[in-house]
Design a protein around this motif. Structure first.
Motif, short mmCIF file in Angstrom:
data_model
loop_
_atom_site.label_atom_id
_atom_site.label_comp_id
_atom_site.label_asym_id
_atom_site.label_seq_id
_atom_site.Cartn_x
_atom_site.Cartn_y
_atom_site.Cartn_z
N THR A 120 0.79 -1.24 0.00
CA THR A 120 0.00 0.00 0.00
C THR A 120 0.82 1.29 0.00
O THR A 120 0.30 2.33 -0.36
CB THR A 120 -0.93 0.03 1.22
OG1 THR A 120 -0.15 -0.07 2.42
CG2 THR A 120 -1.96 -1.09 1.17
N ILE A 121 2.07 1.24 0.37
CA ILE A 121 2.83 2.49 0.58
C ILE A 121 3.00 3.28 -0.72
O ILE A 121 2.85 4.51 -0.70
CB ILE A 121 4.19 2.22 1.27
CG1 ILE A 121 4.76 3.55 1.79
CG2 ILE A 121 5.16 1.51 0.35
CD1 ILE A 121 5.91 3.38 2.76
N ASN A 122 3.28 2.63 -1.82
CA ASN A 122 3.49 3.37 -3.08
C ASN A 122 2.22 4.08 -3.54
O ASN A 122 2.27 5.22 -4.01
CB ASN A 122 4.03 2.45 -4.17
CG ASN A 122 5.47 2.06 -3.91
OD1 ASN A 122 6.24 2.83 -3.34
ND2 ASN A 122 5.84 0.86 -4.31
N ALA A 123 1.08 3.41 -3.40
CA ALA A 123 -0.18 4.05 -3.79
C ALA A 123 -0.45 5.27 -2.91
O ALA A 123 -0.90 6.30 -3.41
CB ALA A 123 -1.33 3.05 -3.68
N CYS A 124 -0.17 5.15 -1.63
CA CYS A 124 -0.39 6.27 -0.72
C CYS A 124 0.58 7.42 -0.95
O CYS A 124 0.20 8.58 -0.84
CB CYS A 124 -0.31 5.78 0.73
SG CYS A 124 -1.72 4.72 1.19
N ASN A 126 1.84 8.20 -3.88
CA ASN A 126 1.33 8.85 -5.10
C ASN A 126 0.13 9.73 -4.79
O ASN A 126 0.02 10.84 -5.32
CB ASN A 126 0.97 7.81 -6.15
CG ASN A 126 2.20 7.15 -6.74
OD1 ASN A 126 3.28 7.73 -6.73
ND2 ASN A 126 2.03 5.94 -7.24
N GLU A 127 -0.79 9.26 -3.94
CA GLU A 127 -1.96 10.07 -3.58
C GLU A 127 -1.55 11.34 -2.84
O GLU A 127 -2.08 12.41 -3.10
CB GLU A 127 -2.89 9.26 -2.66
CG GLU A 127 -3.70 8.21 -3.38
CD GLU A 127 -4.59 7.43 -2.44
OE1 GLU A 127 -4.93 7.94 -1.35
OE2 GLU A 127 -4.95 6.29 -2.78
N ALA A 128 -0.62 11.21 -1.92
CA ALA A 128 -0.23 12.34 -1.09
C ALA A 128 0.56 13.39 -1.87
O ALA A 128 0.46 14.59 -1.58
CB ALA A 128 0.59 11.87 0.11
N LEU A 129 1.34 12.97 -2.82
CA LEU A 129 2.20 13.91 -3.56
C LEU A 129 1.52 14.51 -4.78
O LEU A 129 2.10 15.36 -5.45
CB LEU A 129 3.51 13.22 -3.96
CG LEU A 129 4.41 12.81 -2.78
CD1 LEU A 129 5.67 12.12 -3.30
CD2 LEU A 129 4.78 14.00 -1.90
N GLN A 130 0.29 14.12 -5.07
CA GLN A 130 -0.42 14.70 -6.21
C GLN A 130 -1.10 15.98 -5.85
O GLN A 130 -1.42 16.33 -4.82
CB GLN A 130 -1.43 13.72 -6.77
CG GLN A 130 -0.75 12.58 -7.50
CD GLN A 130 -1.78 11.61 -8.09
OE1 GLN A 130 -2.96 11.71 -7.85
NE2 GLN A 130 -1.29 10.65 -8.86
#
Length: 130
Positions: A120-124, A126-130
Motif C-alpha cells: 500500500t505504501i506506493n499508492a499512498c 502517489n496520492e499524497a504527492l499529487q
C-alpha cells in the motif's frame, strides 16, 4: 514514538477485549459479523502499519529526494498523510484469517504488516504527492 506505540498496542488489546463483539448488521441482504479477533486484528494492523510506514518511508531514496526542499513541518504533514493512508488501507489488503492471527501472534503480525505496508505504501505516496 516507537516506545509509545509498543506501550499502547497491548493496552489497546486489553481494553478492546472488554468490549462485546458487534452483533451482525444487515445491509440489504448481506449480514456482516465482525468477531472480536478481527477487530483486534484490524487495530493491531493499523497501529503496526503506521509505525512500519514511518520507518520504511524514511529509508526510501525517492522520499528523501522528494522532501529535500520541504520544511520539517511540510515533511511531517505529508508523512502523516501517507502513513495515515497506509494504516487505513493495510487492513483491507489482508484476509480475515490474517487479521485474527495478527491479534494473537506478534510474529504473524510483523509478517502481515510488512506485506500490507509494502502493498500500500506506493499508492499512498502517489496520492499524497499529487
Amino acid at each position: 514514538m516507537k516506545k509509545l506505540v509498543l506501550l499502547f498496542a497491548p493496552l489497546t488489546f486489553l481494553l478492546s477485549a472488554c468490549v462485546a463483539p458487534m452483533s451482525g448488521t444487515t445491509t440489504g441482504t448481506t449480514t456482516t459479523t465482525n468477531s472480536t479477533a478481527q477487530q483486534l486484528g484490524i487495530t493491531a494492523i493499523k497501529i503496526a502499519a503506521n509505525a512500519k510506514c514511518n520507518t520504511e518511508l524514511n529509508k526510501l531514496p525517492a522520499w528523501q529526494t522528494a522532501t529535500r526542499l520541504m520544511t520539517a513541518q511540510q515533511k511531517q504533514s505529508v508523512q502523516t498523510n501517507i502513513c495515515g493512508c497506509v494504516s487505513e488501507k493495510a487492513p483491507t489488503s489482508v484476509t480475515a484469517v490474517d487479521l485474527a492471527a495478527a491479534a494473537i501472534d506478534p510474529a504473524a503480525r510483523t509478517i502481515i504488516v510488512n506485506n500490507a505496508v509494502n502493498r500500500t505504501i506506493n499508492a499512498c505516496i502517489n496520492e499524497a504527492l499529487q
